[in-house]
Design an enzyme around this catalytic site. Structure first.
Site, PDB file in Angstrom:
ATOM      1  CB  THR A  11      -0.968  -0.002   1.193  1.00  0.00           C
ATOM      2  OG1 THR A  11      -0.248  -0.221   2.408  1.00  0.00           O
ATOM      3  CG2 THR A  11      -2.024  -1.082   1.025  1.00  0.00           C
ATOM      4  CE  LYS A  70       0.450  -3.251   3.488  1.00  0.00           C
ATOM      5  NZ  LYS A  70      -0.341  -2.400   4.472  1.00  0.00           N
ATOM      6  CB  THR A 130      -0.837  -1.940  10.026  1.00  0.00           C
ATOM      7  OG1 THR A 130      -1.792  -2.195   9.000  1.00  0.00           O
ATOM      8  CG2 THR A 130       0.029  -1.038   9.405  1.00  0.00           C
ATOM      9  CD  GLU A 151       2.081   5.302   6.462  1.00  0.00           C
ATOM     10  OE1 GLU A 151       1.326   4.629   5.733  1.00  0.00           O
ATOM     11  OE2 GLU A 151       1.723   5.880   7.494  1.00  0.00           O
ATOM     12  CB  THR A 177      -7.434  13.245  -0.472  1.00  0.00           C
ATOM     13  OG1 THR A 177      -6.281  13.557   0.311  1.00  0.00           O
ATOM     14  CG2 THR A 177      -8.683  13.375   0.390  1.00  0.00           C
TER      15      THR A 177
END
Length: 400
Positions: A150, A176, A187, A273, A400
């Site tokens: 992702t 992942k 996660t 991230e 978004t």
């Protein structure tokens, strides 16, 4: 320039596929299949979040039998908070996969990852499963690794080999995960495959033990996802004497599993991230392992500590604050802290003359924070990352 090692390939007796079926607007691969040529011993660990994806519910039901033959994974959509329809969709993924590869639906484990609260686009998924089944190949290991991503910056793969009963056994895994990472399970999705012959009753505790020092010892942001899954399949193609609980080869295979899972776990943290640092929090001198882990994870999850890592600031107040917040009896005057071997706290007091050297340690992409509690003999390590602007940017516009 030195030659880079080739990325890991698959495992004998398994075929792989990774295709784009249109779930992701980017057009990138978003559906993976893994199929064993024979039923495989299976063991899995799932999220402990009370709100679980129906894909987790369906997978937990099927793996309970201890035998599976296929895995189907979609990315871009978590199939979470989707109600009874989500469970029907997860079961339909199993049935669709089973029909294309010629096995029973109960022999398939489904997984989903991505945006929460959106129903699966089943027409796209059905087309994707058909395309993936047609593309299955022993050489498409990397394609499957790409299709489960992702927000990952790249595929995460690892492999190891060992010898059991005179036979070479291969272990390889894909994973992942980048955000919403915390133990139980983090996660992430992870699929570890081996051609070893293993009894399911031996594989389950082996996987749990291997996870304790790997996927249960990492954190990026302290959030546990709705979809976390770690699955191990062992198809027995290597022809080794079957590994049983407490029997010959159990320790050897567990070490290989742990090696692969640790490499994948550290890649998950390093790819957090916006991450720029991979940091080991090592706690020793605790009264017991439970207290050592509480201290380690409190420090590792502290937003103030993590922003200090990002700013490369050896602010000892951040570390001492977090240690004191762990809910563990500690004595300030017995605490030592070192950054990469540079002592910054001795017996609870700052070693001010070492701040410049400690700041240089924190400029490295990877380093260790060692915390000595001076209370006992127990020790543990967990791995975490820093927290900076990019994490906020990625997660503020994820939908978004």
């Amino acid at each position: 320039m030195p030659r880079q090692a080739a990325p890991p390939s698959g495992v004998p007796g398994f075929r792989f596929a990774g295709v784009a079926c249109g779930i992701k607007e980017s057009g990138r691969k978003d559906l993976a299949l893994i199929v064993s040529e024979r039923p495989a011993a299976a063991a899995a660990l799932f999220t402990r979040n009370r709100i679980k994806s129906p894909s987790v519910t369906a997978g937990a039901q099927n793996v309970r039998r201890g035998r599976l033959q296929a895995v189907v994974v979609n990315s871009g959509n978590a199939n979470a908070c989707t109600g009874p329809g989500g469970l029907r969709d997860a079961e339909a993924m199993c049935a669709e996969t089973a029909g294309h590869v010629g096995i029973g639906a109960a022999q398939v484990l489904p997984s989903s990852t991505g945006i929460i609260g959106v129903p699966l686009p089943m027409d796209k998924i059905r087309r994707g499963i058909a395309a993936a089944a047609a593309a299955l190949s022993p050489d498409a290991f990397q394609d499957a690794a790409q299709a489960i991503m992702t927000t990952d910056n790249g595929p995460k793969t690892a492999a190891a080999s060992c010898r059991i009963g005179g036979r070479t056994v291969r272990v390889a895994g894909i994973a992942k995960g980048a955000g919403m990472i915390a133990p139980n399970m983090a996660t992430m999705l992870c699929y570890v495959l081996t051609d070893a012959a293993v009894a399911p009753a031996a594989l389950r505790p082996m996987l749990r033990r291997a996870a304790d020092g790997t996927f249960h010892a990492i954190t990026v942001d302290g959030d546990t996802s709705t979809n976390d899954t770690v699955l191990c399949l062992a198809n027995g193609v290597a022809g080794n004497p079957r590994v049983t609980r407490g029997g010959e080869g159990e320790d050897v295979l567990e070490r290989a599993l742990t090696r692969v899972m640790k490499e994948l776990a550290l890649k998950v943290v390093a790819d957090g991230e916006g991450t720029t640092k991979l940091v080991e929090i090592r706690v020793d001198g605790a009264r017991n392992i439970a207290e050592a882990r509480k201290v380690a994870f409190t420090v590792a999850n502290s937003k103030l500590v993590k922003t200090a890592f990002f700013g490369q600031d050896p602010n000892i107040g951040r570390f001492m604050m977090a240690i004191g917040n762990a809910g563990v009896p500690v004595v300030e005057e017995t605490i030592d802290i070192a950054l990469g071997g540079v002592k910054v706290v001795r017996r609870g007091l700052a070693v001010g003359t070492r701040e410049s050297a400690a700041a240089r340690v924190m400029q490295r992409p990877s380093f260790t924070v060692r915390i000595g509690l001076g209370m006992g003999e127990a020790r543990t390590s967990v791995w975490t990352s820093d927290l900076g602007h990019e994490y906020v940017r990625i997660n503020s516009d994820y939908r978004t």
